[in-house]
Design a protein around this motif. Structure first.
Motif, PDB file in Angstrom:
ATOM      1  N   VAL A  59      73.400 -59.528   3.679  1.00 15.68           N
ATOM      2  CA  VAL A  59      74.211 -59.238   4.997  1.00 15.68           C
ATOM      3  C   VAL A  59      73.456 -58.773   5.853  1.00 15.68           C
ATOM      4  N   LEU A  60      72.148 -57.947   5.062  1.00 12.23           N
ATOM      5  CA  LEU A  60      71.180 -57.557   6.269  1.00 12.23           C
ATOM      6  C   LEU A  60      69.727 -58.214   7.178  1.00 12.23           C
ATOM      7  N   HIS A  61      69.754 -59.462   6.799  1.00  9.14           N
ATOM      8  CA  HIS A  61      69.234 -60.490   7.505  1.00  9.14           C
ATOM      9  C   HIS A  61      70.197 -61.222   8.535  1.00  9.14           C
ATOM     10  N   LEU A  62      71.578 -61.361   8.682  1.00  2.79           N
ATOM     11  CA  LEU A  62      72.560 -61.492   9.389  1.00  2.79           C
ATOM     12  C   LEU A  62      72.272 -60.569  10.741  1.00  2.79           C
ATOM     13  N   ALA A  63      72.801 -59.286  10.018  1.00  3.65           N
ATOM     14  CA  ALA A  63      72.516 -57.716  10.383  1.00  3.65           C
ATOM     15  C   ALA A  63      71.237 -57.844  11.495  1.00  3.65           C
ATOM     16  N   LEU A  64      70.526 -58.062  10.910  1.00  3.19           N
ATOM     17  CA  LEU A  64      68.745 -57.732  11.199  1.00  3.19           C
ATOM     18  C   LEU A  64      68.427 -58.899  13.188  1.00  3.19           C
ATOM     19  N   ASN A  65      69.274 -60.520  12.671  1.00  3.20           N
ATOM     20  CA  ASN A  65      68.843 -61.396  13.399  1.00  3.20           C
ATOM     21  C   ASN A  65      69.948 -60.570  14.448  1.00  3.20           C
ATOM     22  N   SER A  66      70.781 -60.763  14.657  1.00  2.00           N
ATOM     23  CA  SER A  66      71.384 -60.605  15.634  1.00  2.00           C
ATOM     24  C   SER A  66      71.008 -58.904  16.105  1.00  2.00           C
ATOM     25  N   LEU A  67      70.829 -58.180  15.894  1.00  2.00           N
ATOM     26  CA  LEU A  67      70.211 -56.568  16.216  1.00  2.00           C
ATOM     27  C   LEU A  67      68.750 -56.877  17.279  1.00  2.00           C
ATOM     28  N   LEU A  68      67.992 -57.759  16.512  1.00  2.00           N
ATOM     29  CA  LEU A  68      66.498 -58.331  16.970  1.00  2.00           C
ATOM     30  C   LEU A  68      66.336 -58.386  18.525  1.00  2.00           C
ATOM     31  N   THR A  69      67.352 -59.972  18.673  1.00  2.50           N
ATOM     32  CA  THR A  69      67.684 -61.539  19.220  1.00  2.50           C
ATOM     33  C   THR A  69      68.445 -60.018  20.696  1.00  2.50           C
ATOM     34  N   ALA A  70      69.225 -59.099  20.266  1.00  3.82           N
ATOM     35  CA  ALA A  70      69.980 -58.284  21.376  1.00  3.82           C
ATOM     36  C   ALA A  70      68.586 -57.481  21.897  1.00  3.82           C
ATOM     37  N   ARG A  71      67.529 -56.957  21.416  1.00  3.31           N
ATOM     38  CA  ARG A  71      66.901 -55.977  21.430  1.00  3.31           C
ATOM     39  C   ARG A  71      65.725 -56.692  22.170  1.00  3.31           C
ATOM     40  N   PHE A  72      65.090 -57.658  21.717  1.00  3.47           N
ATOM     41  CA  PHE A  72      63.573 -58.497  21.980  1.00  3.47           C
ATOM     42  C   PHE A  72      64.709 -59.879  22.576  1.00  3.47           C
ATOM     43  N   GLY A  73      65.334 -60.262  22.339  1.00  6.65           N
ATOM     44  CA  GLY A  73      65.283 -61.646  23.169  1.00  6.65           C
ATOM     45  C   GLY A  73      65.231 -62.998  21.704  1.00  6.65           C
ATOM     46  N   PRO A  74      65.359 -63.657  22.427  1.00  6.59           N
ATOM     47  CA  PRO A  74      65.649 -64.660  20.599  1.00  6.59           C
ATOM     48  C   PRO A  74      64.041 -64.873  20.488  1.00  6.59           C
ATOM     49  N   ALA A  75      64.512 -65.641  19.195  1.00  7.82           N
ATOM     50  CA  ALA A  75      63.281 -65.543  18.536  1.00  7.82           C
ATOM     51  C   ALA A  75      61.885 -67.006  18.648  1.00  7.82           C
ATOM     52  N   THR A  76      62.329 -67.064  20.241  1.00  3.58           N
ATOM     53  CA  THR A  76      61.085 -68.098  20.711  1.00  3.58           C
ATOM     54  C   THR A  76      62.185 -68.346  22.044  1.00  3.58           C
ATOM     55  N   GLY A  77      61.275 -68.379  23.631  1.00  3.60           N
ATOM     56  CA  GLY A  77      61.835 -68.692  24.321  1.00  3.60           C
ATOM     57  C   GLY A  77      60.574 -68.254  25.918  1.00  3.60           C
ATOM     58  N   ASP A  78      61.054 -68.394  27.114  1.00  2.51           N
ATOM     59  CA  ASP A  78      60.621 -68.581  28.449  1.00  2.51           C
ATOM     60  C   ASP A  78      60.432 -66.434  28.517  1.00  2.51           C
ATOM     61  N   ALA A  79      58.933 -66.006  28.586  1.00  3.16           N
ATOM     62  CA  ALA A  79      58.383 -65.124  28.913  1.00  3.16           C
ATOM     63  C   ALA A  79      58.911 -64.720  30.776  1.00  3.16           C
ATOM     64  N   GLU A  80      59.645 -63.511  30.720  1.00  3.13           N
ATOM     65  CA  GLU A  80      60.093 -62.973  31.648  1.00  3.13           C
ATOM     66  C   GLU A  80      59.412 -61.703  32.076  1.00  3.13           C
ATOM     67  N   GLY A  81      59.644 -61.783  33.079  1.00  3.02           N
ATOM     68  CA  GLY A  81      59.541 -60.257  34.289  1.00  3.02           C
ATOM     69  C   GLY A  81      60.986 -60.084  34.516  1.00  3.02           C
ATOM     70  N   SER A  82      60.357 -58.752  34.916  1.00  7.30           N
ATOM     71  CA  SER A  82      61.056 -57.889  35.564  1.00  7.30           C
ATOM     72  C   SER A  82      61.202 -58.021  37.022  1.00  7.30           C
TER      73      SER A  82
END
Length: 730
Positions: A117-140
């Motif tokens: 259960v913690l794996h699923l919760a952390l995946n949701s949290l880390l995606t919300a906090r730091f973005g998807p596991a892979t993606g395009d770098a973006e600046g402000s």
């Protein structure tokens, strides 16, 4: 024993039980039921932590394991290693801080179920906090970039399962201290346990660098650290709206991301507001089109393999391609490339970068275009490598709305000058343990803030009126004066010494004091000695006097700071040089339990002797020195004034023959055994008669010392004055 159980070394067992390692070795020999090793080596075995705890409880040697210690031992002995365990812990603490209700639901199940259960919760949290596991770098500022992998990967259920007991304990610790403080404690322990693996930026330096980018009326909302390490620089930034970081070490990048997420108040619902990437910054910039308000950077020094050949045509080298030996100038241009117009960058630099001939063209172009605004020389010990005085470079991004500055501010705090009229008891300076960051910060900001505050519409404001000129400390130098064949920007090269800057008036005061001290020395000169045969007194030793209660012996070096009013430490150097206490108490180790150990405080009439070096030195403590803590390699003799006169004691302890018979010799040092020092058995009145003579000799010795110091200062000041024209030959 459960599979993958946490292991602990003998040192960890000693810490748990509050004893020395020798006690643990004795337990292993004397108790047949002591837990058997489950890992490690023959010389450094490791034991199962649950078995050790149970054995200690059964023996009555452990009533309760301190929670902080339990958590640290579980983390340090984690089967996957301390760093992965610390990352798992940081993820759990971030979940507790951001979603406390979800954590309570997750923990109400078995360990195996909790890991899934913690794996699923952390995946949701880390995606919300730091973005998807892979993606395009973006600046402000909307600049897209290359693909990236998130610095903090979501641990799988199988990876989390061995960590579940640790995570439960860490969250219990956070309930009392807070999630951020709990993570800082564990991270601090890990850094302290592996000092050679990390290049740290001390907190005082990080705060100074952050202060340099937030001066003036320009808000600092977005900040980048392209060589983030453990995140100390970004952690020192106050109230940012977005933080960006990159590091080549994936473990450091993950720890920094979690540290910043726990520390900052950045909007957790915006995954681009806290972006931490992994990769070689110069070769693979994770934020190629990002521009920010400020850049803070403590780059690696003296790198030859930084990408000179493959990056020859990189657009970042606006001021010239750095030489292979000038990696630091590559970092300088990387920082400028990521600043908005008018943005500020502060970089920690080795002093050689200010004067190496291979970098003079780039330094000259930085000056001509107004990009380099200030160079600050720090004291030795400010940051690793601790043996050299590093520099801070303050840069400003030129632009259409930013007028180039025709001047460079130079600040030198590397050698804080002792005032010419300082007394003989003035404390010695230097040493990273004694670095006065408040004084360094004040000296730098007092020079930088007025200089930085001068607007382009007021370029001709006299520097004297702005208060930047401080003899030997700061000076504003016209750029045209620096554009010679060397373009040497080292502050010490362009700042006169404080004594010379004081002019003839200061030298006159030094001369007057020297004359007065010479008169005093003549007065204190001992009269001619009466020649007589050697005395044959009955002798006793310091050890015998201690056993009889006529004096007490104490050893220095123990004790830690409590965080209250600082207590100065009388060091071995202070005793040898007859100076005021100049040391500071070490802080208690991170996570230490119980009250701090009390230091030994000196009192008037105490006699202090060094135990190393083989010199005949003894110092009687006066009222001015009383209250200081006794430092390392010093022994204190506290005589009963009704039995032993302190000056009599100190005088006879200084006898050359006395010291020789009480010293032992090793291959590299001589050690004095104070208990073997001898002195005659004399009535107190006779002791006091000798004591007065010894006191007069000590005063004569202090006067000679001060005479030498003042004489040297006067001679050097005259040389400086004659050579720079402030003193004429007449």
């Amino acid at each position: 024993m459960p599979e993958n159980s946490t292991e602990v070394t003998a040192a960890g067992i000693a810490r748990l039980a509050g004893v020395g390692r020798a006690a643990v070795s004795n337990w292993r020999r004397r108790h047949a039921d002591f837990p058997k090793p489950v890992g490690g080596t023959e010389t450094s075995p490791s034991f199962a932590l649950p078995e050790v705890e149970q054995w200690l409880r059964d023996q009555g040697k452990l009533a309760e394991v301190p929670l902080r210690e339990r958590v640290w031992q579980q983390l340090a002995g984690h089967p996957a290693g301390a760093v992965p365990a610390l990352v798992h812990t940081g993820c759990a603490l971030l979940l507790v801080r951001d979603r406390p209700t979800a954590w309570l639901e997750i923990t109400a199940v078995s360990d195996a179920r909790m890991a899934k259960v913690l794996h699923l919760a952390l995946n949701s949290l880390l995606t919300a906090r730091f973005g998807p596991a892979t993606g395009d770098a973006e600046g402000s500022d909307g600049g897209g970039g290359t693909g990236y992998e998130r610095a903090v990967h979501t641990p799988t259920a199988d990876e989390l399962l061995p960590s579940v007991p640790l995570l439960r304990a860490a969250v219990e610790l956070a309930a009392g201290t807070g999630a951020r403080q709990a993570f800082e404690f564990l991270l601090g322990r890990q850094l302290a346990a592996n000092p050679r693996q990390f290049t740290l930026t001390p907190p005082g330096l990080a705060e100074l660098m952050a202060a340099l980018v937030r001066t003036g009326d320009r808000p600092v909302r977005t900040v980048l650290d392209p060589a983030t390490g453990t995140g100390a620089l970004l952690r020192a930034v106050s109230s940012p709206t977005a933080l960006y970081a990159q590091d080549a070490d994936p473990d450091l990048a993950a720890l920094t991301a979690l540290r910043l997420a726990l520390h900052s108040d950045i909007d957790g619902s915006n995954p681009t507001a806290l972006a931490v990437r992994t990769g070689d910054t110069l070769r693979a910039d994770a934020f190629p089109r990002l521009t920010v308000d400020a850049v803070l950077c403590h780059p690696p020094f003296n790198e030859r393999n930084w990408g000179h050949d493959e990056l020859a045509y990189d657009p970042r080298w606006e001021y010239g391609l750095p030489a292979r030996t000038e990696s630091e100038l590559a970092w300088v241009q990387h920082a400028l490339a990521h600043l908005r117009e008018g943005g500020t960058a502060v970089l920690l630099m080795p002093p050689a970068a200010a004067s190496r001939r291979s970098g003079r063209r780039i330094r000259a172009d930085l000056l001509r275009r107004g990009a380099l605004r200030a160079v600050v020389a720090l004291p030795a010990g400010a940051a690793p490598p601790y043996g050299i005085p590093l520099h801070l470079w303050v840069l400003r991004k030129p632009g259409a709305g930013v007028r180039p500055s025709p001047e460079l501010l130079l600040v030198d705090t590397a050698e804080p000058a002792e005032p010419p009229t300082a007394p003989a008891s003035a404390p010695a300076s230097g040493g990273r343990d004694r670095l006065d960051w408040q004084a360094v910060r004040s000296a730098v900001l007092d020079a930088w803030e007025p200089f930085d505050g001068r607007t382009p519409s007021e370029p001709d404001v006299p520097v004297e009126a702005a208060g930047q000129e401080r003899p030997g400390v700061s000076r504003i130098v016209p750029v045209i004066e620096l554009l010679d064949d060397d373009v040497d920007l080292a502050p010490a090269r362009h700042l006169p010494s404080p004594a010379a800057a004081g002019g003839p008036g200061e030298l006159t005061r030094v001369r007057d004091r020297l004359t007065e001290t010479l008169r005093l020395t003549a007065t204190l000169t001992p009269p001619p000695a009466d020649v007589c045969g050697p005395a044959h007194w009955p002798l006793t030793t310091v050890g015998e006097l201690a056993r009889a209660g006529a004096l007490h012996l104490r050893t220095g070096g123990s004790g830690t700071g409590t965080g209250a009013a600082p207590v100065p430490v009388l060091t071995e150097h202070d005793v040898l040089g007859s100076t005021a206490p100049s040391g500071t108490l070490p802080t208690a180790p991170a996570g230490s339990e119980g009250p701090p150990e009390e230091p030994v405080l000196v009192e008037p009439g105490d006699v202090v002797v060094p135990v190393l070096g083989g010199g005949s030195v003894a110092r009687v403590i006066d009222e001015a020195t009383a209250g200081a803590a006794l430092g390392r390699n010093l022994q204190l003799l506290r005589p009963d004034p009704a039995a032993v006169d302190p000056w009599f004691l100190a005088g006879f302890l200084r006898g050359t023959a006395n010291n020789r018979q009480a010293s032992s010799y090793a291959s590299t040092a001589t050690r004095l055994d104070a208990r073997r020092l001898q002195l005659p058995r004399l009535p107190l009145a006779e002791q006091q008669r000798y004591g007065e003579r010894f006191r007069a000799l000590a005063a004569f010795e202090d006067a000679l010392r001060l005479t030498g110091r003042l004489g040297g200062q006067l001679v050097q000041g005259m040389y400086d004055g004659l050579t720079d024209g402030t003193v004429t030959p007449e």
